[in-house]
Motif scaffolding. Sequence first.
Motif, PDB file in Angstrom:
ATOM      1  N   THR A 285      14.811  33.730  57.050  1.00 23.10           N
ATOM      2  CA  THR A 285      13.849  33.735  57.904  1.00 23.10           C
ATOM      3  C   THR A 285      13.611  32.338  58.324  1.00 23.10           C
ATOM      4  O   THR A 285      14.089  31.417  57.902  1.00 23.10           O
ATOM      5  N   ASP A 286      12.814  32.338  59.466  1.00 23.48           N
ATOM      6  CA  ASP A 286      12.555  30.774  59.980  1.00 23.48           C
ATOM      7  C   ASP A 286      11.285  30.831  60.619  1.00 23.48           C
ATOM      8  O   ASP A 286      11.040  30.479  61.790  1.00 23.48           O
ATOM      9  N   THR A 287      10.369  30.990  59.861  1.00 25.42           N
ATOM     10  CA  THR A 287       8.956  30.946  60.235  1.00 25.42           C
ATOM     11  C   THR A 287       8.411  29.627  60.820  1.00 25.42           C
ATOM     12  O   THR A 287       8.829  28.466  59.752  1.00 25.42           O
ATOM     13  N   GLN A 288       7.931  29.362  61.880  1.00 21.52           N
ATOM     14  CA  GLN A 288       7.441  28.145  62.746  1.00 21.52           C
ATOM     15  C   GLN A 288       6.158  27.719  62.500  1.00 21.52           C
ATOM     16  O   GLN A 288       5.418  28.939  62.402  1.00 21.52           O
TER      17      GLN A 288
ATOM     18  N   ASN B  50      16.170  39.360  62.823  1.00 21.75           N
ATOM     19  CA  ASN B  50      14.747  39.565  62.561  1.00 21.75           C
ATOM     20  C   ASN B  50      13.947  39.126  64.028  1.00 21.75           C
ATOM     21  O   ASN B  50      14.307  38.797  64.853  1.00 21.75           O
TER      22      ASN B  50
ATOM     23  N   ALA C  95       9.216  36.044  68.838  1.00 19.32           N
ATOM     24  CA  ALA C  95      10.187  35.205  68.644  1.00 19.32           C
ATOM     25  C   ALA C  95      11.392  35.728  67.863  1.00 19.32           C
ATOM     26  O   ALA C  95      11.288  36.564  66.576  1.00 19.32           O
TER      27      ALA C  95
ATOM     28  N   GLN D 177       9.634  37.935  65.082  1.00 16.52           N
ATOM     29  CA  GLN D 177       8.433  37.389  64.492  1.00 16.52           C
ATOM     30  C   GLN D 177       7.586  37.463  65.650  1.00 16.52           C
ATOM     31  O   GLN D 177       7.905  37.702  66.929  1.00 16.52           O
TER      32      GLN D 177
ATOM     33  N   SER E 293       9.809  24.314  60.177  1.00 19.17           N
ATOM     34  CA  SER E 293      10.521  25.561  59.479  1.00 19.17           C
ATOM     35  C   SER E 293      11.156  25.360  58.296  1.00 19.17           C
ATOM     36  O   SER E 293      11.819  24.112  58.291  1.00 19.17           O
TER      37      SER E 293
ATOM     38  N   ASN F 101      15.579  36.197  66.590  1.00 24.66           N
ATOM     39  CA  ASN F 101      16.592  35.408  65.759  1.00 24.66           C
ATOM     40  C   ASN F 101      17.952  36.369  65.718  1.00 24.66           C
ATOM     41  O   ASN F 101      17.650  37.375  65.390  1.00 24.66           O
TER      42      ASN F 101
ATOM     43  N   LYS G 209      19.551  30.344  66.640  1.00 24.83           N
ATOM     44  CA  LYS G 209      18.226  29.865  66.658  1.00 24.83           C
ATOM     45  C   LYS G 209      17.335  30.812  67.050  1.00 24.83           C
ATOM     46  O   LYS G 209      17.552  31.831  67.297  1.00 24.83           O
ATOM     47  N   THR G 210      15.931  30.319  67.109  1.00 26.54           N
ATOM     48  CA  THR G 210      15.065  31.286  67.255  1.00 26.54           C
ATOM     49  C   THR G 210      14.740  31.163  68.620  1.00 26.54           C
ATOM     50  O   THR G 210      14.474  29.894  69.052  1.00 26.54           O
TER      51      THR G 210
ATOM     52  N   GLN H 180       6.734  38.959  60.295  1.00 23.23           N
ATOM     53  CA  GLN H 180       8.029  39.136  60.630  1.00 23.23           C
ATOM     54  C   GLN H 180       8.502  40.508  60.109  1.00 23.23           C
ATOM     55  O   GLN H 180       8.203  41.017  59.348  1.00 23.23           O
TER      56      GLN H 180
END
Lengths: 114, 110
Positions: free
Chosen positions: A100-103, B31, B90, B33, A94, B92, B97-98, B48
């Motif tokens: 945001t932390d889209t994986q 947020n 998911a 996801q 990511s 956050n 961390k996610t 998201q």
Amino acid sequence: DADVTQTPRNRITKTGKRIMLECSQTKGHDRMYWYRQDPGLGLQLIYYSFDVKDINKGEISDGYSVSRQAQAKFSLSLESAIPNQTALYFCATSAMTDSTDTQYFGPGTRLTVL
Amino acid sequence: GQQVMQIPQYQHVQEGEDFTTYCNSSTTLSNIQWYKQRPGGHPVFLIQLVKSGEVKKQKRLTFQFGEAKKNSSLHITATQTTDVGTYFCAVNTGGFKTIFGAGTRLFVKA
């Protein structure tokens, strides 16, 4: 995602053996992760790395170690494999942008420990 | 610590029926996801949500973020066999961390 590759895709090993799972990415992301997925269960975080010099333990790091050889490479090792480490292992990457932390996940490595 | 609960664990539907999965957090989220994992595949990012009360649509999929930013839902209208898979939220809470939910596995009978 073809930008994240994992080798091997399948591995059968014996109890007590040391094995290494490899992950490579061409996405240019700084963050890399190793997850474990057991049948019917979610994703458990093993280790994560924010950059080459940063390694952090996740929820289930016992029995595992990692190495971040370069920005693009993150390896997971099982020092002495045991049967309850039989699972599907995913690498992910990511890039933290705009909170945001889209994986992006690799195809996975199916590991069987006999 | 941060906990995320996803329900139901699995659901069987007849093709054409609707489907909803819910994700609930013990703390306020920055947020959320959603990911989909097809059988034998890997998780793939769907969408998201960031804003309180946000609603987003992708064809037959509708995603909603709760007003208090502690829960979210994914609704599929008129399911098709191609919707089969496991849907993960998911979350956050800000920074790392996610955390992934356990997922809802959807079975669609033709």
